[in-house]
Write a protein that holds these residues in place. Sequence first.
Motif, PDB file in Angstrom:
ATOM      1  N   THR A  72       0.831  -1.207   0.000  1.00  0.00           N
ATOM      2  CA  THR A  72       0.000   0.000   0.000  1.00  0.00           C
ATOM      3  C   THR A  72       0.862   1.252   0.000  1.00  0.00           C
ATOM      4  O   THR A  72       0.579   2.229  -0.705  1.00  0.00           O
ATOM      5  CB  THR A  72      -0.938   0.006   1.225  1.00  0.00           C
ATOM      6  OG1 THR A  72      -1.747  -1.170   1.196  1.00  0.00           O
ATOM      7  CG2 THR A  72      -1.822   1.238   1.221  1.00  0.00           C
ATOM      8  N   VAL A  73       1.936   1.243   0.799  1.00  0.00           N
ATOM      9  CA  VAL A  73       2.851   2.389   0.831  1.00  0.00           C
ATOM     10  C   VAL A  73       3.469   2.605  -0.553  1.00  0.00           C
ATOM     11  O   VAL A  73       3.609   3.754  -1.002  1.00  0.00           O
ATOM     12  CB  VAL A  73       3.942   2.175   1.902  1.00  0.00           C
ATOM     13  CG1 VAL A  73       5.028   3.251   1.798  1.00  0.00           C
ATOM     14  CG2 VAL A  73       3.328   2.188   3.293  1.00  0.00           C
ATOM     15  N   CYS A  74       3.808   1.521  -1.248  1.00  0.00           N
ATOM     16  CA  CYS A  74       4.368   1.649  -2.606  1.00  0.00           C
ATOM     17  C   CYS A  74       3.337   2.221  -3.578  1.00  0.00           C
ATOM     18  O   CYS A  74       3.684   3.025  -4.456  1.00  0.00           O
ATOM     19  CB  CYS A  74       4.878   0.291  -3.104  1.00  0.00           C
ATOM     20  SG  CYS A  74       6.408  -0.233  -2.322  1.00  0.00           S
ATOM     21  N   VAL A  75       2.085   1.806  -3.435  1.00  0.00           N
ATOM     22  CA  VAL A  75       1.021   2.360  -4.289  1.00  0.00           C
ATOM     23  C   VAL A  75       0.896   3.864  -4.055  1.00  0.00           C
ATOM     24  O   VAL A  75       0.780   4.653  -5.006  1.00  0.00           O
ATOM     25  CB  VAL A  75      -0.326   1.647  -4.011  1.00  0.00           C
ATOM     26  CG1 VAL A  75      -1.480   2.397  -4.679  1.00  0.00           C
ATOM     27  CG2 VAL A  75      -0.276   0.213  -4.507  1.00  0.00           C
ATOM     28  N   LEU A  76       0.957   4.280  -2.793  1.00  0.00           N
ATOM     29  CA  LEU A  76       0.897   5.711  -2.485  1.00  0.00           C
ATOM     30  C   LEU A  76       2.123   6.432  -3.034  1.00  0.00           C
ATOM     31  O   LEU A  76       2.033   7.584  -3.467  1.00  0.00           O
ATOM     32  CB  LEU A  76       0.805   5.915  -0.974  1.00  0.00           C
ATOM     33  CG  LEU A  76      -0.549   5.554  -0.354  1.00  0.00           C
ATOM     34  CD1 LEU A  76      -0.454   5.461   1.162  1.00  0.00           C
ATOM     35  CD2 LEU A  76      -1.613   6.572  -0.751  1.00  0.00           C
ATOM     36  N   GLY A  77       3.279   5.749  -3.058  1.00  0.00           N
ATOM     37  CA  GLY A  77       4.472   6.325  -3.666  1.00  0.00           C
ATOM     38  C   GLY A  77       4.290   6.566  -5.153  1.00  0.00           C
ATOM     39  O   GLY A  77       4.715   7.610  -5.685  1.00  0.00           O
ATOM     40  N   GLY A  92       6.973 -13.618 -13.060  1.00  0.00           N
ATOM     41  CA  GLY A  92       6.005 -13.335 -14.102  1.00  0.00           C
ATOM     42  C   GLY A  92       5.617 -11.872 -14.214  1.00  0.00           C
ATOM     43  O   GLY A  92       6.434 -10.961 -14.038  1.00  0.00           O
ATOM     44  N   ALA A  93       4.323 -11.663 -14.495  1.00  0.00           N
ATOM     45  CA  ALA A  93       3.821 -10.309 -14.714  1.00  0.00           C
ATOM     46  C   ALA A  93       3.953  -9.457 -13.458  1.00  0.00           C
ATOM     47  O   ALA A  93       4.255  -8.255 -13.529  1.00  0.00           O
ATOM     48  CB  ALA A  93       2.354 -10.365 -15.149  1.00  0.00           C
ATOM     49  N   GLU A  94       3.758 -10.070 -12.293  1.00  0.00           N
ATOM     50  CA  GLU A  94       3.871  -9.313 -11.041  1.00  0.00           C
ATOM     51  C   GLU A  94       5.304  -8.822 -10.849  1.00  0.00           C
ATOM     52  O   GLU A  94       5.533  -7.676 -10.418  1.00  0.00           O
ATOM     53  CB  GLU A  94       3.455 -10.180  -9.851  1.00  0.00           C
ATOM     54  CG  GLU A  94       3.403  -9.398  -8.539  1.00  0.00           C
ATOM     55  CD  GLU A  94       2.911 -10.243  -7.371  1.00  0.00           C
ATOM     56  OE1 GLU A  94       2.980  -9.737  -6.230  1.00  0.00           O
ATOM     57  OE2 GLU A  94       2.470 -11.392  -7.599  1.00  0.00           O
ATOM     58  N   GLN A  95       6.262  -9.674 -11.201  1.00  0.00           N
ATOM     59  CA  GLN A  95       7.664  -9.264 -11.076  1.00  0.00           C
ATOM     60  C   GLN A  95       7.972  -8.086 -11.998  1.00  0.00           C
ATOM     61  O   GLN A  95       8.678  -7.142 -11.609  1.00  0.00           O
ATOM     62  CB  GLN A  95       8.586 -10.435 -11.403  1.00  0.00           C
ATOM     63  CG  GLN A  95      10.059 -10.120 -11.183  1.00  0.00           C
ATOM     64  CD  GLN A  95      10.954 -11.287 -11.535  1.00  0.00           C
ATOM     65  OE1 GLN A  95      10.928 -11.767 -12.662  1.00  0.00           O
ATOM     66  NE2 GLN A  95      11.746 -11.750 -10.570  1.00  0.00           N
ATOM     67  N   MET A  96       7.440  -8.129 -13.221  1.00  0.00           N
ATOM     68  CA  MET A  96       7.664  -7.023 -14.166  1.00  0.00           C
ATOM     69  C   MET A  96       7.068  -5.724 -13.628  1.00  0.00           C
ATOM     70  O   MET A  96       7.655  -4.642 -13.777  1.00  0.00           O
ATOM     71  CB  MET A  96       7.053  -7.368 -15.520  1.00  0.00           C
ATOM     72  CG  MET A  96       7.732  -8.535 -16.238  1.00  0.00           C
ATOM     73  SD  MET A  96       9.490  -8.227 -16.525  1.00  0.00           S
ATOM     74  CE  MET A  96       9.406  -6.846 -17.648  1.00  0.00           C
ATOM     75  N   THR A  97       5.912  -5.844 -12.986  1.00  0.00           N
ATOM     76  CA  THR A  97       5.270  -4.658 -12.405  1.00  0.00           C
ATOM     77  C   THR A  97       6.150  -4.051 -11.321  1.00  0.00           C
ATOM     78  O   THR A  97       6.367  -2.833 -11.280  1.00  0.00           O
ATOM     79  CB  THR A  97       3.895  -5.020 -11.819  1.00  0.00           C
ATOM     80  OG1 THR A  97       3.064  -5.547 -12.860  1.00  0.00           O
ATOM     81  CG2 THR A  97       3.226  -3.795 -11.217  1.00  0.00           C
ATOM     82  N   TRP A  98       6.683  -4.910 -10.438  1.00  0.00           N
ATOM     83  CA  TRP A  98       7.523  -4.405  -9.362  1.00  0.00           C
ATOM     84  C   TRP A  98       8.845  -3.847  -9.886  1.00  0.00           C
ATOM     85  O   TRP A  98       9.360  -2.869  -9.344  1.00  0.00           O
ATOM     86  CB  TRP A  98       7.782  -5.499  -8.328  1.00  0.00           C
ATOM     87  CG  TRP A  98       6.600  -5.727  -7.431  1.00  0.00           C
ATOM     88  CD1 TRP A  98       5.770  -6.806  -7.403  1.00  0.00           C
ATOM     89  CD2 TRP A  98       6.096  -4.823  -6.443  1.00  0.00           C
ATOM     90  NE1 TRP A  98       4.785  -6.643  -6.470  1.00  0.00           N
ATOM     91  CE2 TRP A  98       4.957  -5.429  -5.857  1.00  0.00           C
ATOM     92  CE3 TRP A  98       6.491  -3.573  -5.996  1.00  0.00           C
ATOM     93  CZ2 TRP A  98       4.225  -4.818  -4.850  1.00  0.00           C
ATOM     94  CZ3 TRP A  98       5.761  -2.961  -4.989  1.00  0.00           C
ATOM     95  CH2 TRP A  98       4.642  -3.573  -4.426  1.00  0.00           C
ATOM     96  N   LYS A  99       9.378  -4.440 -10.929  1.00  0.00           N
ATOM     97  CA  LYS A  99      10.605  -3.903 -11.530  1.00  0.00           C
ATOM     98  C   LYS A  99      10.361  -2.504 -12.096  1.00  0.00           C
ATOM     99  O   LYS A  99      11.183  -1.596 -11.924  1.00  0.00           O
ATOM    100  CB  LYS A  99      11.116  -4.834 -12.630  1.00  0.00           C
ATOM    101  CG  LYS A  99      11.796  -6.090 -12.116  1.00  0.00           C
ATOM    102  CD  LYS A  99      12.323  -6.940 -13.275  1.00  0.00           C
ATOM    103  CE  LYS A  99      13.059  -8.174 -12.759  1.00  0.00           C
ATOM    104  NZ  LYS A  99      13.571  -9.011 -13.863  1.00  0.00           N
ATOM    105  N   ALA A 100       9.212  -2.347 -12.757  1.00  0.00           N
ATOM    106  CA  ALA A 100       8.866  -1.038 -13.316  1.00  0.00           C
ATOM    107  C   ALA A 100       8.684  -0.003 -12.196  1.00  0.00           C
ATOM    108  O   ALA A 100       9.135   1.146 -12.309  1.00  0.00           O
ATOM    109  CB  ALA A 100       7.590  -1.143 -14.146  1.00  0.00           C
ATOM    110  N   MET A 101       8.038  -0.425 -11.111  1.00  0.00           N
ATOM    111  CA  MET A 101       7.847   0.488  -9.979  1.00  0.00           C
ATOM    112  C   MET A 101       9.192   0.860  -9.347  1.00  0.00           C
ATOM    113  O   MET A 101       9.427   2.027  -9.010  1.00  0.00           O
ATOM    114  CB  MET A 101       6.929  -0.161  -8.938  1.00  0.00           C
ATOM    115  CG  MET A 101       5.476  -0.275  -9.380  1.00  0.00           C
ATOM    116  SD  MET A 101       4.438  -1.192  -8.213  1.00  0.00           S
ATOM    117  CE  MET A 101       4.345  -0.035  -6.852  1.00  0.00           C
ATOM    118  N   ALA A 102      10.072  -0.138  -9.203  1.00  0.00           N
ATOM    119  CA  ALA A 102      11.390   0.141  -8.624  1.00  0.00           C
ATOM    120  C   ALA A 102      12.164   1.133  -9.483  1.00  0.00           C
ATOM    121  O   ALA A 102      12.819   2.047  -8.964  1.00  0.00           O
ATOM    122  CB  ALA A 102      12.183  -1.164  -8.477  1.00  0.00           C
TER     123      ALA A 102
END
Length: 519
Positions: free
Chosen positions: A66-71, A125-135
């Motif tokens: 949630t904190v990352c989403v707010l980021g 998978g797709a979740e990892q790609m999402t987190w990489k993009a966020m990072a």
Amino acid sequence: MKYIHIPTFIIFGVSIFCISTAHFELANAIQYCWTGTFVILILTYSLSMACMGKRIMLPKDKIMKTVCVLGIIEILYSIIQLFGFVPNNFHYAYFSGSLNNPAIFGMLLSFCTPIAVYYAVRTVGAEQMTWKAMAMAFGVFVILSDSRTAILASICGIAIILRMEVNPLRKFICDRRYRLIGITCVIIALIALYVYKRYSADGRVLIWMVSMEMIKDKPWFGWGFDGYVAQYMNYQADYLTAHPDSPFVLLADETQNPFNEFLHVALIYGIPCAVAFVFVTLWTIWHIYAKVKEHKSVLLCTVCVLVVWFMFSYPLNIPFVWLIILFMFLSTITRTVKPPMPKLCMTLVQTTGFACMYSLYVTGAHDIRKLCLQERATNHCDEEIMKEYEEIYKEYYDDYMFIYNYGALLHLRGEYKKSLEVLNAGKKYLSDYNMMLLIGDDYQKLKQYDLAIASYKRAGEMIPSRYLPLYYRMELYLETGDMEKAYEIANMIINKKNKIKESKLNQQIINKAKECLNY
């Protein structure tokens, strides 16, 4: 929505997005009250449960996500801000998000970046790609925040995550040769960050040196909660007067914080409290490393990010950091032991919680009342407003911001004698460059020229690089017909060294000095 913890989204979200350009300080006061209220409530509830031998099972995974989403929302807000669709609260940078400083914007993202890397490593998978993009997004905007502390904190946090979560990298780091290369790279990075903003870094060194002088004078019990604001600028003036050839003379500026929480604790509460603060910080790192199993790496990196900010900034003044510290505290409790006399313990906890809530209510009401009056005075300052200021002066006599604003209003209304009474009485609560200029102008209007000169000189000693104290002295000598001293000050203005000599105000003052010499 299944990844979002709604209470965290609301509480943390309001803590960073409670903003108002028209009512900036009032919004900040509400932000402090909002965050403080939930910190007290959650802590009281958690400790009450502990008294019963129970422990709150935090949904740590959802809270961190949630904190990352707010980021990410903060980044989107800053992008909109960059194009001018929403106002910018900090006028010296292109964007600062919903916060009042790009460094605080970077602070928020420096907590989000390692968490995003943590999930990028642990998902597929797709979740990892999402987190990489966020990072990557967090990393880019940490750099764009132009905050060296945010960059350093992010690097430290990411390094801990990779060291603890990526097995090949762990073996790589354990190799002595590569460890030496890594240490060398860290040293080069630190030097680069120093050189990038050398003047700013040297300015903080000055602040730390002057702060050490304050600690020497009151090492055991400190200067009290507002002692730094009350005394720092006087100490800076004395230090720079005693060292007129110091390279720090051109770097001195106004500050209300030493940019180091360990030093700040020593200043306001004394060295023993600062030692206890260091001990608690080190114990927390050891406890997480030795005892905590769930999300160990991300909790450890969060503490280390906090420590970096403790060393170079003022995170304990930022409301959302209180929530992060609360999360760390509740996350590091590995087991709960039912205390003896649980009902008595619970009563003590709840009584303390109630007392804290009452204290927060009184302080919040105090600040909001003051700020509402201040806003009304800004829009329309009439006799009714001034009468209200006078009525509550006895209640707010030790509030340094109230003192300054009240004195300034009296000055603007031409009540110079009353303004002097208020400002001189407030010197014990605030040592401030602008207040010394205001006092000098009051004395000048009352034709007490010697005292006016002394006040202008003191302002110049506080921040030797500023032109205004010299300019006001020149104008005073012109007013009194002392042309010899006016010419002397005009020459000092023209020949003055200053790192921001090209600013519009400084150029106007220099032109006035040239006109004086050609008079």
